[in-house]
Motif scaffolding. Structure first.
Motif, mmCIF file in Angstrom:
data_model
loop_
_atom_site.group_PDB
_atom_site.id
_atom_site.type_symbol
_atom_site.label_atom_id
_atom_site.label_comp_id
_atom_site.label_asym_id
_atom_site.label_seq_id
_atom_site.Cartn_x
_atom_site.Cartn_y
_atom_site.Cartn_z
ATOM 1 N N GLN A 199 0.986 -1.283 -0.123
ATOM 2 C CA GLN A 199 -0.037 -0.114 -0.022
ATOM 3 C C GLN A 199 0.813 1.345 -0.172
ATOM 4 N N MET A 200 0.243 2.457 -0.489
ATOM 5 C CA MET A 200 0.858 3.763 -0.572
ATOM 6 C C MET A 200 0.279 4.829 0.350
ATOM 7 N N GLY A 201 1.109 5.615 1.047
ATOM 8 C CA GLY A 201 0.430 6.425 1.870
ATOM 9 C C GLY A 201 1.100 7.830 1.770
ATOM 10 N N ARG A 202 0.655 8.931 2.520
ATOM 11 C CA ARG A 202 1.347 10.021 2.552
ATOM 12 C C ARG A 202 1.178 10.906 3.934
ATOM 13 N N VAL A 207 6.396 10.351 1.410
ATOM 14 C CA VAL A 207 5.764 9.294 0.981
ATOM 15 C C VAL A 207 5.913 7.871 1.594
ATOM 16 N N THR A 213 -2.668 -1.090 5.533
ATOM 17 C CA THR A 213 -2.990 0.367 5.621
ATOM 18 C C THR A 213 -2.883 0.589 7.143
ATOM 19 N N PHE A 216 -0.302 3.049 8.218
ATOM 20 C CA PHE A 216 -0.711 4.432 7.967
ATOM 21 C C PHE A 216 -1.439 5.111 9.177
ATOM 22 N N GLU A 222 -1.887 9.554 5.576
ATOM 23 C CA GLU A 222 -3.271 9.147 4.662
ATOM 24 C C GLU A 222 -2.927 8.107 3.720
ATOM 25 N N PHE A 223 -3.843 7.055 3.779
ATOM 26 C CA PHE A 223 -3.653 6.120 2.726
ATOM 27 C C PHE A 223 -4.299 6.722 1.438
ATOM 28 N N GLU A 224 -3.028 6.383 0.365
ATOM 29 C CA GLU A 224 -3.724 7.185 -0.995
ATOM 30 C C GLU A 224 -4.404 6.035 -1.802
ATOM 31 N N ARG A 225 -3.456 4.897 -1.977
ATOM 32 C CA ARG A 225 -3.717 3.814 -3.003
ATOM 33 C C ARG A 225 -2.976 2.708 -2.745
#
Length: 490
Positions: A199-202, A207, A213, A216, A222-225
């Motif tokens: 997963q990717m977040g900010r 980053v 998730t 995060f 914040e979970f981005e996608r």
């Protein structure tokens, strides 16, 4: 009755995810953020942990056996890892692969500079590739399949590191979710089928990447996608994010066991709340396998959401008929067989006043060897339950996993040796039933399993492996070749 059985597993009777990964770049105190993220992923690996950081000039690594809190809970430990970029890893060890030399992230000095890699998954042709590399002069420092990727990157002739990584990954088969650190930035990528999650977040200008998730949530990001199957995401030192699809398009096959057991229930997997998915699985289980009982009792903790769904769908009261202790370590000293076999009562104890005289149905996420199920059924009977039924929120686990899950040999999986009725007799339940594979698909929001194009990797249930298994095939052929002359001599 004391239990002595050849399939007894003193470390538990669950499938075990072998690791979790976390990475962050462009963050103040990146190592501290990484340690906090790894705390949230501790359930994915509880035997060893490592963090590697980068300060713009130098890579620094710290690794240890044990939990995150055993190794990264003090300011002094974090201070040893300066920098704005860091990656971390929690892992289980498998047979023959314990020790610090296999604790990730793995690090190497390549011609292009430092290279650190954290890997969740399993390369199913790693032994074959390793043999080829050794014949060409490669020297390995670990027994981890992840080191194969490092050697393939090091020997690639492509000009850029990203292209060398792509070149290396084209040669591997199996499952991988990777976080890579270089002097130029961070790269995250996922195998073309997306078997293992990433997963990717900010968080502000930073980053971050994680197996789940929930990490995060813990760090305030914040979970981005999700990182898409087959996608490679590069974040340079200025924070520019670039996405690549170097492996073409493939039909994704994410691991369905993330919904069933691996992920924390407060995570989002494949776009859906894991908690809600598990409740839906329990409801589907009740629809397919009703039971005339007084109470629905979860086997804690992993059986709780499915049991809630089962109770809501059936109208049968949900009760905590088993109380779990959260203070029992997996390395608890076992001074004798009697103490060793009492392990289930250290972890779980019957709520006698509740279950005595009651007909109960136990809800669990899976049956692997069956030994823990047997002990829990026995415990319920000793507590006075008049009937003990068992319902399982996954289909029978009859096949080993080769994609990053530590499963027993197939001969030790109860469902590989027995049909349901003999399994019921083995665990001594009044009845036993599993959710169907189509029912599991429906519960997680998909159409029934679609013949030759299933939406998930469900090989542990069906034996339908989505990739080649080169090392297994070579071992099978080798074993057959070795055994043939013996049989002839006999």
């Amino acid at each position: 009755m004391s239990i002595s059985h050849p399939f007894y597993d003193e470390h538990g009777d669950k499938l075990r995810e072998e690791c979790g990964v976390f990475g962050v770049t462009r963050a103040n105190d990146a190592a501290a953020v990484t340690a906090l993220g790894l705390h949230a992923l501790q359930h994915r690996g509880q035997e060893a942990v490592g963090i590697t950081s980068f300060d713009g000039t130098q890579f620094t690594s710290r690794r240890g056996i044990g939990h995150v809190s055993d190794n990264f809970s003090t300011p002094e430990a974090i201070a040893e890892l300066p920098g704005f970029m860091a990656a971390g890893h929690v892992r289980y060890s498998t047979t023959g692969s314990g020790g610090l030399r296999n604790v990730q992230p793995l690090y190497a000095d390549l011609a292009s500079g430092g290279f650190a890699i954290a890997h969740n998954g399993n390369i199913s042709n790693a032994s074959t590739l390793r043999s080829e590399l050794v014949q060409k002069g490669a020297i390995f420092q670990s027994t981890s399949d992840t080191e194969v990727i490092i050697h393939l990157v090091a020997t690639s002739r492509y000009p850029t590191l990203r292209d060398r990584l792509v070149d290396a990954l084209r040669l591997v088969e199996g499952a991988y979710a990777l976080i890579v650190m270089t002097p130029q930035g961070m790269i995250a990528c996922r195998d073309p089928l997306g078997i293992r999650p990433l997963q990717m977040g900010r968080i502000g200008d930073a980053v971050t990447f994680a197996s789940e998730t929930v990490a995060f949530d813990v760090i305030g990001a914040e979970f981005e996608r999700q990182v898409e199957p087959g996608e490679m995401i590069e974040v340079d030192l200025e924070g520019n994010v670039t996405s690549f699809r170097p492996f073409g398009e493939a039909r994704p096959r994410p691991c369905i066991f993330e919904h069933v057991y691996f992920s924390r229930p407060d995570s989002i997997f494949d776009g859906r709340s894991v908690y809600e998915a598990r409740k839906a699985i329990g409801a589907q289980l009740a629809l397919e396998n009703p039971c005339n009982v007084d109470l629905v009792v979860p086997v804690p903790d992993s059986g709780v959401p499915a049991a809630i769904g089962y109770a809501q769908a059936s109208g049968i009261p949900f009760e905590l008929g088993i109380i779990r202790s959260h203070y029992v370590g997996r390395t608890f000293i076992q001074p004798s067989d009697t103490a060793r076999h009492s392990g289930v009562k250290r972890k779980h104890n019957a709520n006698r006043g509740l279950v005595e005289g009651k007909r109960i149905v136990l809800i669990d996420d899976s049956i692997v060897r069956g030994t823990t199920s047997l002990k829990i059924v026995e415990m319920m009977r000793e507590a006075g339950a008049s009937e003990v039924h068992f319902r399982v929120a996954s289909p029978p686990t009859a096949h080993s996993c080769y994609y990053g899950v530590d499963t027993p040999e197939r001969s030790k999986l109860l469902a590989a040796r027995m049909d349901v009725e003999p399994m019921r007799e083995f665990i001594q339940a009044d009845s036993l039933a599993f959710i169907s594979i189509d029912g599991l698909y429906r519960a997680v929001g998909e159409e029934p399993r679609n013949g030759g194009c299933p939406q998930f990797c469900d090989a542990c249930f069906t034996g339908d492996y989505p990739t080649s298994l080169t090392d297994l095939a070579n071992k099978t052929v080798g074993d057959a070749q070795l055994s043939f002359p013996v049989k002839e001599d006999a």
